[in-house]
Design an enzyme around this catalytic site. Structure first.
Site, PDB file in Angstrom:
ATOM      1  N   CYS A 270      42.762  41.951  46.194  1.00 20.74           N
ATOM      2  CA  CYS A 270      43.847  41.740  45.217  1.00 20.74           C
ATOM      3  C   CYS A 270      44.663  43.016  45.020  1.00 20.74           C
ATOM      4  O   CYS A 270      45.093  43.327  43.891  1.00 20.74           O
ATOM      5  CB  CYS A 270      43.321  41.232  43.871  1.00 20.74           C
TER       6      CYS A 270
ATOM      7  N   HIS B 167      45.603  46.614  40.882  1.00 23.21           N
ATOM      8  CA  HIS B 167      45.134  45.251  41.169  1.00 23.21           C
ATOM      9  C   HIS B 167      46.275  44.293  40.815  1.00 23.21           C
ATOM     10  O   HIS B 167      47.078  44.591  39.920  1.00 23.21           O
ATOM     11  CB  HIS B 167      43.920  44.993  40.270  1.00 23.21           C
TER      12      HIS B 167
HETATM   13  N1  C6P Z   1      38.594  42.942  40.676  1.00 20.46           N
HETATM   14  C1  C6P Z   1      37.331  42.928  42.762  1.00 20.46           C
HETATM   15  O1  C6P Z   1      36.574  42.395  43.582  1.00 20.46           O
HETATM   16  P1  C6P Z   1      39.192  39.834  36.028  1.00 20.46           P
HETATM   17  O2  C6P Z   1      39.285  38.939  37.224  1.00 20.46           O
HETATM   18  O3  C6P Z   1      40.205  39.498  34.965  1.00 20.46           O
HETATM   19  O4  C6P Z   1      37.795  39.960  35.500  1.00 20.46           O
HETATM   20  O5  C6P Z   1      39.538  41.321  36.558  1.00 20.46           O
HETATM   21  C2  C6P Z   1      40.736  41.545  37.250  1.00 20.46           C
HETATM   22  C3  C6P Z   1      40.783  42.957  37.722  1.00 20.46           C
HETATM   23  C4  C6P Z   1      41.715  43.811  37.161  1.00 20.46           C
HETATM   24  N2  C6P Z   1      41.764  45.101  37.500  1.00 20.46           N
HETATM   25  C5  C6P Z   1      40.931  45.637  38.406  1.00 20.46           C
HETATM   26  C6  C6P Z   1      41.014  47.101  38.718  1.00 20.46           C
HETATM   27  C7  C6P Z   1      39.970  44.821  39.022  1.00 20.46           C
HETATM   28  O6  C6P Z   1      39.147  45.350  39.916  1.00 20.46           O
HETATM   29  C8  C6P Z   1      39.912  43.443  38.690  1.00 20.46           C
HETATM   30  C9  C6P Z   1      38.957  42.527  39.395  1.00 20.46           C
HETATM   31  C10 C6P Z   1      37.591  42.206  41.447  1.00 20.46           C
HETATM   32  O7  C6P Z   1      37.838  44.024  42.949  1.00 20.46           O
HETATM   33  C11 C6P Z   1      37.955  40.771  41.680  1.00 20.46           C
HETATM   34  S1  C6P Z   1      39.502  40.588  42.498  1.00 20.46           S
END
Ligand code: C6P
Length: 417
Positions: free
Chosen positions: A374, A133
């Site tokens: 992302c 990500h």
């Molecule tokens: N993925 C998805 O729809 P945050 O935004 O900090 O809570 O998480 C970020 C993040 C980091 N690593 C992985 C593997 C993730 O899946 C995510 C968040 C969401 O897939 C929002 S982009």
């Protein structure tokens, strides 16, 4: 008969029962019952979590670690209780190894800027994977710009699995850190993180695991994994947004410089010198998300009350049920067919943009995510700009998987050449 069979399916019966804990699941969207399949973006919250936040604000709202008054003592106790609950949930050796942050993103930035910036220099290498990500890429790129270190990337095969042989070959005397995701948000792949950690440790290299997509779908034991850092967000674990956890081994956290300066992270301050608080408080500058942390503690209790055995068995049964039904849709290609997967189905449909899939599904009450998730380098690897992604949680049912598949057939109807 078909419907009757499905309603009586044991896993589904259990999920029907769990559903009643989530008030939002009674919502109708576009006049249809909500079929919420965007759980990888964020999960819905059980009533117990919603009520815990409301109870804090309604009955004992006060700052933590600061006041001598009764409300502050109660808030501090609830906040620290949540830390102990999280410690047990991930089996950390000590609750002091649990640092509360805003989420996975902040946890990774903390490690990059505190651990990474104080230790890395020009020529050093950080190993990531092609399925990361952006939250587990950009902080390391920023660190590389600051230090002159460089990124090395573990490639992904056509099934969506990491190529471990290449990983082994990438590890060398210049490697300073490995940062990989436990579960891919775009493919659902469960990575063999225990082996990844073992291989890195043979060379004395620490490993950070991005647990954002694993924490609610596979049991996590940080001591068994022996990872050095583990990051996750509460909101993907049936908890509130704006709060998450960085687990770190005590010796590492103690040796790391503070990340942000402010209240609560200090022992004493003068204009000449500041001495810092102990771990974990050294990394929790300023008033934290108290309600969020308390909500996270309740979310952890909730998942604990269901148990991973029942949860994993249900989600795996649902994945096995939905995968062939979806794969049967003419022109549909599932991206990510790893042997070990969580309940994530990423797909493309010939001649239809994923955003159009998302919009038509929304008209049927089916909420999915469409886009690059992302993970732009991963999309590039599979030669697509975006995918449509359905992601399951404990409260999803076979009837909802049927609704997804029926809605995808509708997309085909609308776009038929
Ligand atoms: N993925 C998805 O729809 P945050 O935004 O900090 O809570 O998480 C970020 C993040 C980091 N690593 C992985 C593997 C993730 O899946 C995510 C968040 C969401 O897939 C929002 S982009």
């Amino acid at each position: 008969m078909k419907l009757f069979d499905r309603l009586l399916h044991h896993d589904d019966l259990q999920a029907q029962f769990w559903r009643t804990d989530f008030p939002i699941l009674k919502t109708r969207v576009q006049g249809k019952p909500l079929v919420y399949l965007d759980n990888a973006a964020t999960t819905q919250k059980p009533l117990a979590v919603i009520e815990a936040e409301s109870e804090y604000y309604g009955n004992y709202n006060a700052n933590v670690h600061r006041g001598v008054h009764a409300l502050s003592a109660r808030a501090t106790e609830a906040y620290e209780d949540a830390r102990a609950k999280v410690q047990r949930f991930v089996n950390a050796a000590s609750s002091d190894e649990i640092v509360f942050v805003r989420g996975t993103t902040e946890a990774i930035n903390l490690v990059a800027q505190s651990y990474g910036r104080s230790r890395l220099q020009a020529g050093d290498e950080i190993i990531l994977s092609q399925m990361e990500h952006h939250s587990n890429i950009v902080p390391w790129q920023m660190l590389c710009q600051q230090t002159g270190a460089r990124l090395r990337i573990i490639p992904v095969n056509d099934q969506g699995e990491l190529q471990l042989g290449i990983y082994e070959a990438l590890l060398n005397e210049r490697t300073r850190l490995v940062a990989v995701t436990h579960v891919s948000n775009a493919l659902g792949t469960i990575n063999p993180v225990k082996s990844i950690v073992e291989l890195a440790h043979r060379r004395g290299v620490p490993v950070l695991l991005d647990g954002a997509q694993a924490i609610a779908h596979v049991p996590v034991d940080v001591q068994a994994l022996d990872c050095d850092f583990y990051a996750f967000s509460a909101h993907k674990l049936y908890g509130p947004t704006g709060v998450g956890v960085l687990y770190g081994k005590m010796a590492l956290l103690e040796a790391m410089p503070a990340y942000q300066g402010g209240g609560d992270m200090i022992r004493s301050v003068s204009f000449e010198e500041t001495t810092y608080n102990t771990v974990p408080y050294k990394f929790e500058a300023g008033t934290p998300n108290i309600a969020g942390v308390i909500g996270l503690g309740v979310a952890v209790d909730y998942v604990g009350s269901i148990g991973f055995e029942a949860l994993v068995s249900h989600e795996q049964a649902l994945l096995s049920y939905a995968t062939p039904l979806l794969a049967d849709v003419p022109g549909l290609r599932i991206i990510g067919n790893a042997r070990e997967k969580t309940g994530i189905l990423s797909f493309v449909l010939e001649g239809v943009h994923p955003h159009d899939i998302g919009t038509i599904l929304d008209g049927e009450g089916v909420a999915i995510r469409a886009g690059h998730h992302c993970t732009m380098p991963l999309m590039e690897r599979f030669g697509v700009a975006a995918t449509a992604r359905a992601s399951f949680a404990l409260y999803n049912t076979r009837l909802e998987a049927d609704a997804l598949v029926a809605a995808v057939y509708k997309v085909r109807e609308v776009f038929k050449p």
